[in-house]
Design an enzyme around this catalytic site. Structure first.
Site, PDB file in Angstrom:
ATOM      1  N   ASP A   1     -25.542 -23.201  45.743  1.00  0.00           N
ATOM      2  CA  ASP A   1     -24.864 -21.924  45.981  1.00  0.00           C
ATOM      3  C   ASP A   1     -23.387 -22.008  45.571  1.00  0.00           C
ATOM      4  OD1 ASP A   1     -24.546 -23.667  48.144  1.00  0.00           O
ATOM      5  OD2 ASP A   1     -24.798 -22.130  49.680  1.00  0.00           O
TER       6      ASP A   1
ATOM      7  N   GLU B   1     -18.882 -18.608  25.012  1.00  0.00           N
ATOM      8  CA  GLU B   1     -18.970 -19.888  24.313  1.00  0.00           C
ATOM      9  C   GLU B   1     -19.683 -20.945  25.137  1.00  0.00           C
ATOM     10  OE1 GLU B   1     -16.144 -18.133  24.732  1.00  0.00           O
ATOM     11  OE2 GLU B   1     -15.611 -17.500  22.699  1.00  0.00           O
TER      12      GLU B   1
END
Lengths: 614, 614
Positions: free
Chosen positions: B151, B359
């Site tokens: 998480d 990217e």
């Protein structure tokens, strides 16, 4: 609430003026991004004329709003706004993108009204988040932060770090204006004009969202007013047309990043030149005094022979520095227990900022805080600073003054393995404009350098070590940036060992063993990897003729290369053996790691004897 | 549909076994992350026993599912699964994190069942997206990709690049299992157990989401079955308790990343050791033939004197290579028109992947595709590869075979200014394990190197130039990696000029001018910056005694440092003058930029004369 008719006309005219001037600037330059400027011209016209509170004659007024062009390629639009505000002349506008002009292809803080360099997409909004935090939690002023974003850049993960942080923090003083012109550089964006797709995503992160026609000044006006009243950060998703107003390029592919095909006819189509001058609303004058406290610094002092990790000394030193300098702020990427920035948090929680595991947002916020005069120290594992390298690169372009700390450097972290080892960080940070790279080997040195960093310019990087290392220096020693320490020296030295950080201790052990073998070795602690102490290295080369460099880093771009570089232009080049990590490490104890990597005392002895005996 | 009672018992027992073994491994190692393993144990028990299709005796079976531990620190859990599957022995498990063990602190592909190294959070899911794309669009197989996420790592922007790409692409074969144990390294996560907060965000990106109790095997079973049937990628948000099952650490702060305080009593509390052996479902045998075509390569040939940008030659060469090698794939970050990868797209659209301006996701997908045997070429501006440096760093740790292309390198791009200039890329790429760094100066050389890259191992980086440069070499010349070209040479050479890329042309012009001044200069085209041609450099040093290096890059970590490094251990060190960018560039023409940076022919002449005359 809507804009009066007279305003609609004037704002529409102002939008056209911004378009014309953007087209003219790009035409004169023969390059630039006029079409990306034209889509956002109405958005910026309404902002400039009615919402931005900014004193263009006093860019340092701390009450000024902040305007960031996250889509930095729309610089012609920004500069056209400056013309309209009377900040620059039309003559200057037409020197756009020429040599010596401060009107660069993408905005930089060469211009007094530009906070940060943009042009690498996805950075302006995270920086805006940092400014909004600074405004609310540090400056405690009511300035607003307006960020003009492109739709293409919403693909960058860093934008979502920003949406998450701002939403969670409920930064009501932050307004993102997204110019949804549906066209990226090479073609359509993922979501086109589906502003709902963006609104659903951004709204899920806790923002207020407004979808509008970005060429309808009335809708824009209402959206800004709504944003100003919102208790949440607001994203205005504005459907626009790239190249708006000139049929040859409007909403056309293949028209990105180049002047219009016919500047003169485009100007005519846009209704010709205008010379509307906007009186931008100035913020209230500011007469609050700066809030710096001044007390004399009492750094922690460690006793010779104590075993203290340099990361721990950093944590204790920055906490001490925070006591006497109220401008110091510390930023964490959810590893403050490891980097020891948590020490600062405990004592100065109001100047500690948690960004969770979002290194790009952390660095962006540090850049933002230094815009406002704060002195940020941002710390994470050295390995994970690579996650934010583009932000650090752009911070250097911004001329930002930042202190960055990378802990857990090198193979010496031990069992955690290569994913957690910073082995590229010296190369990363050396290859930046105006950077300083520091790598202390003991606790007192670390404490001194931690404090010294605060007063230098540019990107300052401090590399710390996970494990405990013995204290070598007295608390009274000084460590000038650009200096080094000669730890062993005699007239008979046959070889010099140059290390930094963890390898200084290996170098000393190696020198002891070499002495047992009858070989006198000089040892240099090159704690300042950039700038490097050329004089001491030259002297060592002249006197010993042989240098072994040893670093807990890949052999490229780090300490070894810094030493070699010191001998460019020199007439007396020593023989050099360079030790660094040669193979990919796995898990092992710290001692085994140094041994496997051949950067321990044994390897140094072998390399030194190799130089001496050949 | 629910699990039969007998299964519930067995799965619960298996979960406890995984916990016990994770605790044992960490206890034996004296380090590791048992509590982060214990939270996800039930999730992995149900996966291993009933949903994963994997042949542990044939990890290369192309029909195998893929399991990625994006939360790589939970490696004890992964290795406990291997024990349960019979892939490793209990003895091997207990060598976890010891020197020489392939069970490293964070998983690496040293293990045949691990596709990629993880441990830098936020990378596993983007790589999973790439594998799911490869499965659907390249391999055209029905394997599933299961990614176990933490998480905490949902704070990383790269995760949202992944959610966006997978949602947009409707990758139904991708399942993210998020272990929401509410505790990060140093304390609570931002959203705690509010799985709804995650579900709203991830759902907004077009995923199917399921919120469950991550310790209820029946709920887990149903969630997996639902995910397998979904037409969308599925995120399972599982509320769990860190350290589940051992009261001393369960849901406790301060228990991250360390062995349990008392391993023996913890094992007892967990019900003792078990030895359940899971027969993991094997995928269907695969008898499809590899799909490689083989034809002889016809690279584009450029004529001497033609003006061709090396980026254009790359685009044409990769397109030609794609004709004869069906394993070549090309990845773009929304700049294919600039990098020229668009040429490949036009001819081979089925092997071209658009990631928009993300990217990190682009590099992650390239890493994933090479896992499946594809040969990826990922291209963007060299400056923007810095955005994904942590992904490139981890790709090197993975031992991934990648071709990366950075266009628009250096100040020579001209007017766009520093934000768009790659000035750190040589340093970045040199400082990686097993990397190759290539920087061609002409079109034929670029074409050859583009093709040669495909057949090497590790991270191969090709740096290209924006502007047109004259063709210097004939189409028949060869350019071995690790080689160089001596372009000017005579017995009378007094100095050697070493350049690469754009500066080769300046070096040649400088040599001509020096010849006019009566100084013979050797010129070396050092197109292979790593590995570097030590022999030719040593010969030049021996014969000319003086070297000028010149690069369109910061002076740190690039070509100049590579040349200096060639002289470590050498007994004959030349005098070296190193030319590189010294000041922050602004906007200017390419010619002005080279002049301002003092890397043009004039500056080279001056440096060479300085060496010769002093």
């Amino acid at each position: 609430m809507s804009v009066a008719t007279v305003d609609v006309e004037r704002l529409t005219e102002l939008g056209q003026q911004l378009r014309v001037d953007a087209v003219r600037a790009s035409g004169a330059a023969g390059s630039g991004h006029p079409t990306s400027s034209m889509s956002a011209a109405d958005l910026m016209a309404v902002l400039l004329a009615g919402h931005l509170r900014y004193d263009f004659s006093a860019s340092q007024n701390p009450a000024n709003d902040h305007l960031i062009f996250s889509k930095g390629h729309a610089s012609p639009l920004l500069y056209a706004m400056y013309v309209a505000a009377g900040a620059i002349s039309d003559e200057e506008l037409l020197r756009y993108r020429t040599s010596g002009s401060r009107l660069e292809g993408h905005p930089t803080p060469q211009l007094p009204w530009v906070d940060v360099a943009t042009g690498s997409l996805g950075q302006g909004l995270p920086i805006g988040v940092g400014l909004a935090l600074a405004g609310r939690d540090l400056d405690r002023r009511d300035y607003r932060v307006w960020v003009l974003c492109g739709d293409s850049e919403l693909a960058e993960g860093s934008m979502w770090e920003a949406f998450e942080h701002a939403g969670d923090q409920q930064l009501a003083n932050l307004i993102a204006i997204v110019d949804v012109n549906r066209l990226g550089q090479r073609g359509p964006t993922r979501h086109g004009w589906d502003t709902g797709a963006y609104a659903r995503r951004i709204g899920a992160f806790g923002w207020h969202t407004v979808e509008i026609d970005g060429h309808d000044v009335d809708q824009i006006e209402r959206a800004y007013s709504e944003a100003e009243r919102s208790d949440l950060p607001t994203a205005i998703l504005a459907r626009t047309r790239k190249g708006k107003g000139v049929a040859a390029v409007e909403d056309a592919e293949g028209a990105h990043g180049k002047p219009l095909p016919d500047t003169e006819s485009a100007i005519e189509e846009l209704g010709g030149r205008r010379s509307i001058r906007v009186e931008v609303t100035r913020p209230q004058a500011d007469d609050r005094l700066p809030k710096l406290t001044t007390r004399s610094l009492e750094l922690p002092v460690y006793l010779a022979g104590e075993q203290v990790a340099t990361r721990t000394a950093f944590g204790e030193a920055i906490t001490a520095l925070g006591r006497v300098r109220s401008d110091i702020v510390v930023l964490d990427g959810e590893v403050g227990d490891s980097t020891r920035s948590q020490f600062f948090q405990r004592e100065h929680p109001e100047r500690f900022f948690q960004f969770y595991i979002a290194e790009q947002q952390m660095i962006a916020a540090a850049v933002a805080m230094q815009v406002r005069g704060w002195v940020p120290y941002a710390a994470t594992f050295s390995a994970f600073l690579s996650r934010a390298y583009d932000f650090v690169r752009m911070a250097a372009v911004s001329g930002a003054d930042l202190c960055l700390i990378g802990s857990h450097a090198g193979v010496s972290i031990g069992q955690d393995g290569p994913s957690q080892m910073g082995l590229e960080d010296l190369a990363m940070f050396r290859a930046l404009w105006r950077s300083i790279v520091l790598y202390p080997c003991d606790a007192n040195q670390t404490a001194h350098l931690t404090a010294a960093m605060a007063d230098h310019a540019g990107i300052r990087y401090l590399r710390t070590t996970r494990g405990d290392t013995p204290v070598l220096y007295g608390g009274e020693e000084t460590f000038p940036i650009g200096g080094s320490k000669v730890l062993r020296s005699s007239p008979d030295d046959q070889v010099t060992i140059v290390g930094a950080g963890i390898t200084v201790h290996e170098a000393l052990a190696a020198a002891d063993r070499l002495a047992d073998d009858g070989v006198a070795a000089r040892v240099i602690d090159l704690y300042s990897v950039k700038p490097v102490d050329v004089v001491t290295l030259h002297q060592a080369a002249a006197e010993t003729g042989r240098i072994v460099t040893v670093e807990d880093h890949w052999p490229q771009g780090g300490l070894g290369d810094a030493v070699l570089d010191a001998f460019t232009q020199s007439t007396a080049f020593p023989r050099v053996a360079k030790l660094g990590i040669l193979a990919l490490p796995g898990s092992a104890t710290p001692e085994e790691q140094l041994q496997h990597a051949a950067i321990d005392a044994d390897a140094i002895v072998e390399a030194a004897l190799g130089l001496v005996e050949s």
